[in-house]
Design a protein around this motif. Structure first.
Motif, PDB file in Angstrom:
ATOM      1  N   VAL A 243       0.832  -1.205   0.000  1.00 18.84           N
ATOM      2  CA  VAL A 243       0.000   0.000   0.000  1.00 18.84           C
ATOM      3  C   VAL A 243       0.866   1.255   0.000  1.00 18.84           C
ATOM      4  CG1 VAL A 243      -1.664   1.351   1.333  1.00 18.84           C
ATOM      5  CG2 VAL A 243      -1.982  -1.106   1.080  1.00 18.84           C
ATOM      6  N   VAL A 244       1.843   1.319   0.896  1.00 20.39           N
ATOM      7  CA  VAL A 244       2.670   2.528   1.031  1.00 20.39           C
ATOM      8  C   VAL A 244       3.514   2.796  -0.209  1.00 20.39           C
ATOM      9  CG1 VAL A 244       4.556   3.579   2.324  1.00 20.39           C
ATOM     10  CG2 VAL A 244       2.669   2.484   3.544  1.00 20.39           C
ATOM     11  N   LEU A 246       2.935   2.019  -3.328  1.00 22.86           N
ATOM     12  CA  LEU A 246       2.048   2.495  -4.389  1.00 22.86           C
ATOM     13  C   LEU A 246       1.597   3.924  -4.123  1.00 22.86           C
ATOM     14  CD1 LEU A 246      -0.165  -0.665  -5.056  1.00 22.86           C
ATOM     15  CD2 LEU A 246       1.631   0.285  -6.520  1.00 22.86           C
ATOM     16  N   TYR A 247       1.240   4.181  -2.844  1.00 21.04           N
ATOM     17  CA  TYR A 247       0.813   5.538  -2.504  1.00 21.04           C
ATOM     18  C   TYR A 247       1.952   6.529  -2.709  1.00 21.04           C
ATOM     19  CZ  TYR A 247      -0.661   9.609   0.148  1.00 21.04           C
ATOM     20  OH  TYR A 247      -0.963  10.883   0.516  1.00 21.04           O
ATOM     21  N   SER A 248       3.179   6.160  -2.323  1.00 22.03           N
ATOM     22  CA  SER A 248       4.323   7.057  -2.477  1.00 22.03           C
ATOM     23  C   SER A 248       4.549   7.401  -3.946  1.00 22.03           C
ATOM     24  CB  SER A 248       5.581   6.406  -1.893  1.00 22.03           C
ATOM     25  OG  SER A 248       5.411   6.131  -0.524  1.00 22.03           O
ATOM     26  N   THR A 249       4.452   6.391  -4.797  1.00 20.84           N
ATOM     27  CA  THR A 249       4.632   6.628  -6.227  1.00 20.84           C
ATOM     28  C   THR A 249       3.604   7.619  -6.755  1.00 20.84           C
ATOM     29  OG1 THR A 249       5.508   4.392  -6.496  1.00 20.84           O
ATOM     30  CG2 THR A 249       4.721   5.516  -8.485  1.00 20.84           C
ATOM     31  N   LEU A 250       2.354   7.405  -6.365  1.00 25.90           N
ATOM     32  CA  LEU A 250       1.296   8.311  -6.817  1.00 25.90           C
ATOM     33  C   LEU A 250       1.489   9.713  -6.235  1.00 25.90           C
ATOM     34  CD1 LEU A 250      -1.754   5.892  -6.452  1.00 25.90           C
ATOM     35  CD2 LEU A 250      -0.599   6.558  -8.566  1.00 25.90           C
ATOM     36  N   LEU A 278       8.922  22.051   0.177  1.00 33.18           N
ATOM     37  CA  LEU A 278       9.434  21.473   1.415  1.00 33.18           C
ATOM     38  C   LEU A 278       8.284  20.946   2.278  1.00 33.18           C
ATOM     39  CD1 LEU A 278      11.996  20.927   3.029  1.00 33.18           C
ATOM     40  CD2 LEU A 278      11.721  23.182   4.105  1.00 33.18           C
ATOM     41  N   ILE A 279       7.209  21.735   2.366  1.00 36.75           N
ATOM     42  CA  ILE A 279       6.040  21.314   3.147  1.00 36.75           C
ATOM     43  C   ILE A 279       5.410  20.073   2.523  1.00 36.75           C
ATOM     44  CG2 ILE A 279       3.695  21.948   3.823  1.00 36.75           C
ATOM     45  CD1 ILE A 279       4.687  24.802   4.186  1.00 36.75           C
ATOM     46  N   MET A 280       5.306  20.067   1.188  1.00 40.26           N
ATOM     47  CA  MET A 280       4.669  18.936   0.519  1.00 40.26           C
ATOM     48  C   MET A 280       5.472  17.651   0.689  1.00 40.26           C
ATOM     49  SD  MET A 280       1.827  19.737  -0.574  1.00 40.26           S
ATOM     50  CE  MET A 280       0.812  21.171  -0.895  1.00 40.26           C
ATOM     51  N   LEU A 281       6.788  17.786   0.615  1.00 39.37           N
ATOM     52  CA  LEU A 281       7.614  16.607   0.841  1.00 39.37           C
ATOM     53  C   LEU A 281       7.434  16.070   2.254  1.00 39.37           C
ATOM     54  CD1 LEU A 281      10.908  17.645  -0.995  1.00 39.37           C
ATOM     55  CD2 LEU A 281       9.360  15.767  -1.620  1.00 39.37           C
ATOM     56  N   ARG A 282       7.321  16.962   3.225  1.00 38.29           N
ATOM     57  CA  ARG A 282       7.078  16.531   4.611  1.00 38.29           C
ATOM     58  C   ARG A 282       5.676  15.949   4.739  1.00 38.29           C
ATOM     59  NH1 ARG A 282       7.281  13.905   8.213  1.00 38.29           N
ATOM     60  NH2 ARG A 282       7.531  14.419  10.418  1.00 38.29           N
ATOM     61  N   ALA A 283       4.724  16.578   4.041  1.00 39.70           N
ATOM     62  CA  ALA A 283       3.352  16.077   4.087  1.00 39.70           C
ATOM     63  C   ALA A 283       3.259  14.671   3.504  1.00 39.70           C
ATOM     64  CB  ALA A 283       2.417  17.030   3.348  1.00 39.70           C
ATOM     65  N   GLN A 288       1.915   8.874   3.759  1.00 43.98           N
ATOM     66  CA  GLN A 288       2.328   7.476   3.799  1.00 43.98           C
ATOM     67  C   GLN A 288       1.917   6.830   5.113  1.00 43.98           C
ATOM     68  OE1 GLN A 288       6.534   7.890   3.135  1.00 43.98           O
ATOM     69  NE2 GLN A 288       6.356   7.678   0.913  1.00 43.98           N
ATOM     70  N   ALA A 289       2.086   7.563   6.210  1.00 42.97           N
ATOM     71  CA  ALA A 289       1.706   7.027   7.520  1.00 42.97           C
ATOM     72  C   ALA A 289       0.202   6.761   7.575  1.00 42.97           C
ATOM     73  CB  ALA A 289       2.116   7.996   8.619  1.00 42.97           C
ATOM     74  N   ILE A 290      -0.592   7.655   6.958  1.00 39.11           N
ATOM     75  CA  ILE A 290      -2.046   7.464   6.938  1.00 39.11           C
ATOM     76  C   ILE A 290      -2.410   6.216   6.152  1.00 39.11           C
ATOM     77  CG2 ILE A 290      -4.221   8.433   6.097  1.00 39.11           C
ATOM     78  CD1 ILE A 290      -3.021  11.212   6.674  1.00 39.11           C
TER      79      ILE A 290
END
Length: 570
Positions: A243-244, A246-250, A278-283, A288-290
């Motif tokens: 799951v993670v 795939l989500y990271s790729t998207l 920078l914020i988006m990369l942190r987000a 991914q955690a969600i």
């Protein structure tokens, strides 16, 4: 999920607010520090934070340090609350489940598969702990993400909204995968329960394995169970783990889309663009955690749902307590008593009889004829499907179960001892039983000489499964356990079937002495055990085929007459 989360919304709400505050502090730090970096590069003293608001470089650094301190403090508090929340939820669930099971009726408990309660209290509650951890992680990550996205929108609305829309769209694309995780979680839960119950059954065959030399076959059976359970767990873990990525790729594709959107909008504020990226990369890490939390919840939820079903079943099966005082047991009367199990298999048919006070009564009959069910009805472990059981003319179903358990007691064929001392096993968790009562019961059970021979006396450990005591000592200990509260009705199931001659003699001597003070019912296949009985009943095919004195019954009942002949007593 209510078994784990229940009415704990306030705690979850506090974690959500804490996470939002922590996320806001982190987002503000990222904005300030990124703009400060560009200010240093451009050799300027003032930086623009959000909108038209500006700060000196030194002030920005102080604010950044303050945000780090605030975020660290909130994160530590949230971690402490989350760990406390998770462990307390699991502990409370285990207490609730154990209590519900222990107060459930005997039929409900007996319907459980071997090892089921242990599996529910271990593997299933551990899965529940994982679910709680995932929920708290998901809540904290979600509110941190909301704070970060809110800050990103304030800095650059176009790019942020593109990322947000893409994240929502991509999340919906992963819904089938999350459904697959849940299905595989259900399969893993069922496989785990089957593994536990089957392994418990096999573990009880240790002696038989050596006698019949079936260790290889048992090993193969265990291997099949392990393989089946491992396959179900592997499929679940694989579905969770993809799951993670795939989500990271998207999500990375969404960032590229956001960058394209900012480019198309002709944004010229490089500092703002840097802060947003920078914020988006942190987000992304929170996203991914969600997703990880969501897949983990989907995998653990079938375990929790099964646990909730069993908990509801135990609660629904709580034994009815009539609350009326028992008083004097007196004569025990069965009026047209019938009993059928849930599968509509009828085992007793309109049994009517009276056992008089201080009478010694034997019960004989072929295996499967209904003797054990009749005993369970007398003990109040089961209620008749039809008819009634009366003690001194009053229905026992209306009486206090606690008082009935002290007035009517039972000695099983097989001794069941708990880890502890001789005294512990006689007392059996009944804290109000005095040492004087224990000593009296021991004398009645003719166990005094044996205990006196132990160096530790009453403090002698019984050992694993009673291994430090002989079979006769174990049986007489169980008899003392039954007598410690001065019962009025004593029921015994095959009390001498596996005893040596001396132990059998002592048990018989005890029963003769007790018959002067209480009613005694003896279930037996060994006819010699019944020579102290005033009357004997014959139970065949769920019906009362005879109930008379031994001499009369030997003339009128074919089963009893044949049993005497086969035993060499006629």
């Amino acid at each position: 999920m209510k078994v784990f989360l229940g009415a704990r919304g306030r705690t979850i709400g506090a974690l959500a607010l804490t996470s939002f505050g922590s996320g806001m502090a982190e987002a503000l730090f990222l904005v300030v520090i990124s703009r400060a970096a560009f200010a240093v590069t451009d050799d300027v003293d003032q930086i623009q934070v959000i909108g038209d608001r500006s700060l000196s470089l030194g002030g920005a650094i102080l604010i950044g340090l303050s945000m780090i301190a605030i975020r660290c403090g909130l994160a530590l508090w949230a971690a402490a609350q989350s760990s406390r929340f998770s462990t307390s939820v699991v502990a409370d669930t285990r207490r609730t489940l154990a209590e519900a099971f222990l107060f459930a009726s005997w039929p409900v408990q007996q319907s459980d598969r071997s090892g089921q309660l242990q599996e529910l209290l271990t593997t299933f509650t551990n899965q529940g702990s994982q679910l709680v951890n995932s929920v708290t992680l998901g809540v904290s990550s979600t509110f941190s993400l909301v704070a970060l996205l809110g800050m990103a929108v304030a800095v650059n609305p176009v790019g942020s909204l593109v990322v947000l829309a893409a994240a929502l769209a991509f999340g919906s694309l992963l819904r089938p995968l999350r459904s697959a995780v849940r299905r595989r979680g259900t399969n893993a839960a069922n496989a785990g329960m089957h593994f536990a119950s089957s392994l418990t059954s096999l573990s009880q065959l240790g002696q038989e394995m050596h006698i019949f030399r079936i260790q290889k076959q048992a090993t193969s059976a265990v291997d099949e169970l392990v393989t089946s359970s491992a396959d179900a767990e592997r499929r679940l873990l694989f579905a969770r783990s993809i799951v993670v990525p795939l989500y990271s790729t998207l999500a990375y594709l969404a960032l590229i889309g956001a960058l394209a959107g900012i480019t198309i909008s002709n944004a010229t504020n490089v500092a703002a663009l840097g802060a947003v990226m920078l914020i988006m990369l942190r987000a992304l890490s929170y996203g991914q955690a969600i997703q990880n939390a969501h897949s983990s919840v989907a995998g653990s939820l079938p375990f929790v749902e099964r646990l909730q079903v069993e908990l509801d079943r135990y609660r629904a099966g709580r034994q009815y307590d009539g609350q009326q005082p028992v008083g004097h047991v007196g004569d025990l009367t069965l009026n047209n008593v019938s009993f059928s199990y849930e599968d509509e298999r009828r085992v007793l048919h309109e049994v009517s009889l009276t056992i008089h006070h201080k009478e010694v009564v034997g019960i004989v009959g072929p295996s499967g004829g209904g003797k054990s069910t009749l005993v369970q009805l007398m003990l109040g472990l089961r209620d008749p499907s039809a008819g009634s059981i009366l003690a001194a003319g009053r229905p026992i179903i209306e009486m206090s179960r606690d008082e009935w358990a002290r007035k009517v007691t039972f000695v099983p064929q097989e001794a069941h001892l708990v880890a502890g001392t001789v005294a512990d096993n006689i007392r059996l968790f009944r804290d109000d039983v005095s040492m004087e009562a224990i000593e009296r019961a021991v004398r009645l059970a003719h166990l005094s000489d044996d205990i006196a021979s132990f160096p530790e006396g009453y403090d002698r450990p019984v050992g694993e499964l009673g291994g430090h005591l002989s079979g006769g000592q174990q049986q007489r200990l169980c008899l003392a356990r039954a007598l410690v509260e001065r019962p009025e009705l004593l029921i015994l199931d095959e009390p001498t079937s596996s005893l040596d001659v001396r132990s059998e003699h002592l048990i018989r001597q005890t029963l003769v002495e007790l018959s002067k003070h209480m009613t005694i019912v003896i279930v037996a296949h060994r006819m010699s055990t019944l020579d102290i009985c005033d009357r004997i009943m014959v139970i065949q095919e769920g019906q009362l085929k005879g109930f008379d004195t031994p001499s009369q019954l030997s003339e009128s009942n074919a089963f009893y007459s044949e049993a005497l002949t086969l035993s060499g007593l006629k």
